[in-house]
Design an enzyme around this catalytic site. Sequence first.
Site, short mmCIF file in Angstrom:
data_model
loop_
_atom_site.label_atom_id
_atom_site.label_comp_id
_atom_site.label_asym_id
_atom_site.label_seq_id
_atom_site.Cartn_x
_atom_site.Cartn_y
_atom_site.Cartn_z
N LYS A 40 0.86 -0.90 0.27
CA LYS A 40 0.10 0.08 -0.31
C LYS A 40 1.29 1.17 0.35
O LYS A 40 1.62 1.41 0.93
CB LYS A 40 -1.00 -0.33 1.30
CG LYS A 40 -1.96 1.24 1.12
CD LYS A 40 -2.64 1.16 2.45
CE LYS A 40 -2.22 2.24 3.29
NZ LYS A 40 -1.98 3.59 3.39
N GLU B 213 11.11 15.78 14.25
CA GLU B 213 11.60 15.24 13.27
C GLU B 213 10.61 16.12 12.70
O GLU B 213 9.18 16.56 12.55
CB GLU B 213 11.02 14.01 12.77
CG GLU B 213 11.63 13.37 11.25
CD GLU B 213 11.49 12.25 10.58
OE1 GLU B 213 11.99 12.33 9.97
OE2 GLU B 213 9.92 11.88 11.31
#
Length: 488
Positions: free
Chosen positions: A185, A391
């Site tokens: 996916k 991040e």
Amino acid sequence: MSTQEQATAVARRLLIDGQLVETGRTLASLDPATGAVYGYAPEAGVAEVDAAVAAARRAFDTTDWAANHEFRAHCLNQLYQALRDNVEELRELTIAEVGATRTLTHGNQLEVPFEIVRYYAGLLADYAWSEDLGVVEIRGQQHRRWVELEAAGVVAAIAAYNYPHQLALAKLAPSLAAGCTVVLKGAPDTPLATLALGEIIARHTDIPPGVVNVLASSDIEVGKRMTTHPDVDVVTFTGSTPVGRQIMAAASGTLKKVFLELGGKSAMILLDDADYTKAALFAAFSVVTHAGQGCALTTRVLVPRQDHDKVAELIAANFAHVTWGDPGDPKTYMGPLISERQRDKVHGMVQRAVEGGATLVTGGEKLNPGYFYKPTLLANVDPDSEIAQEEVFGPVLTLIPYTDDQDAIRIANNSIYGLSGAVFGADAERAKAVARRVRTGTLSINGGNYFHPDAPFGGYKQSGIGREMGRVGLEEFLERKTLAEVVA
């Protein structure tokens, strides 16, 4: 045909059990350089996941795919050639949907990942599938023992949006080489890039029905079903660490083998004897590669306290030369962020950093049209602050001062992440000594490039579990079976 007309004409299909299928539901894909709709993908639901897993299970359990090493090598070589034959179509798709620059598609965004497929096809030619442990005497009888390597089974592979071809092929090629079957996916932000791989497999290779299934979906239930399905043996995911934690927890219910490539907050250490001009160039132009949307980019620059301002000036001067705009223009160095949502996240983190005491040297601005963000340098950053710990996934560099080598190593390791890093210094032995003490899975010394299909890639700590690429990348998708027989 106008640009908008061209955009709305782009469509792809899912690959399930060898058939290219529609679902009656669509997922829009946006061009991040303009914000306009680029195309549409069929949206998979739980029913499509179940159909894909059933096909993969059947192909693994009832065919000779897992045992026929020569045929798998043949199919991988076919796939490599098909990717090369369709490279220009894939290039334009990647520029438009991913926002990757044309230059980058000649590298890690598109063409370099093709080599992963060729590498694993070649590895099958001489890979040792068994290991002889010799004969031992037990209770007066001779017992010959050996270990065989065999495919782990059905793989659920989930990729992120930033480098869709790299991430898909780094999962697909070794799992197929190992003899596994796969349900892949792609990310909901870049569904067409991943579906294009499925169409190439269906049309241009002898890979049997069910061996590879490719889905697209924005439905969270689809990912949950893939990671908890009782017929899935291995889960491999690339994406954020918070989602990786959720996937690991979900897969624990059936004790699946879990392989995670997650986030990073990598540090670049500039030793006091480093060539600051070279290091500042490396720091500036690496962090704006693909608009900073790379998990292994060095986003924290650690500099000797006495040279902090000098390095800040050098990096800011380099940022001033970064060309941004139309990613299809060969002169463009930096493209857009993937979405308005991601740009807002980046901008919010920069604003909070400044409010918290960091110095905004340059940048901190949204650029329009599309989802562009100006290359941003924050100086005098607290190593414990959000901007130094979390991040960002945008073109944002933080400059952190340190006192000595020991302090630099401490700051570099002051992170839940351990994916990558860099060290610059004139004394090669000193630089290597520092590099060995930084707890990361990859590390560049004076600009060295570790990224290649034969080199394992992955992280320590919460940057992931396992390694992609190299021989160990194949073995992530293998199980070991120890056998023994009585011999005369």
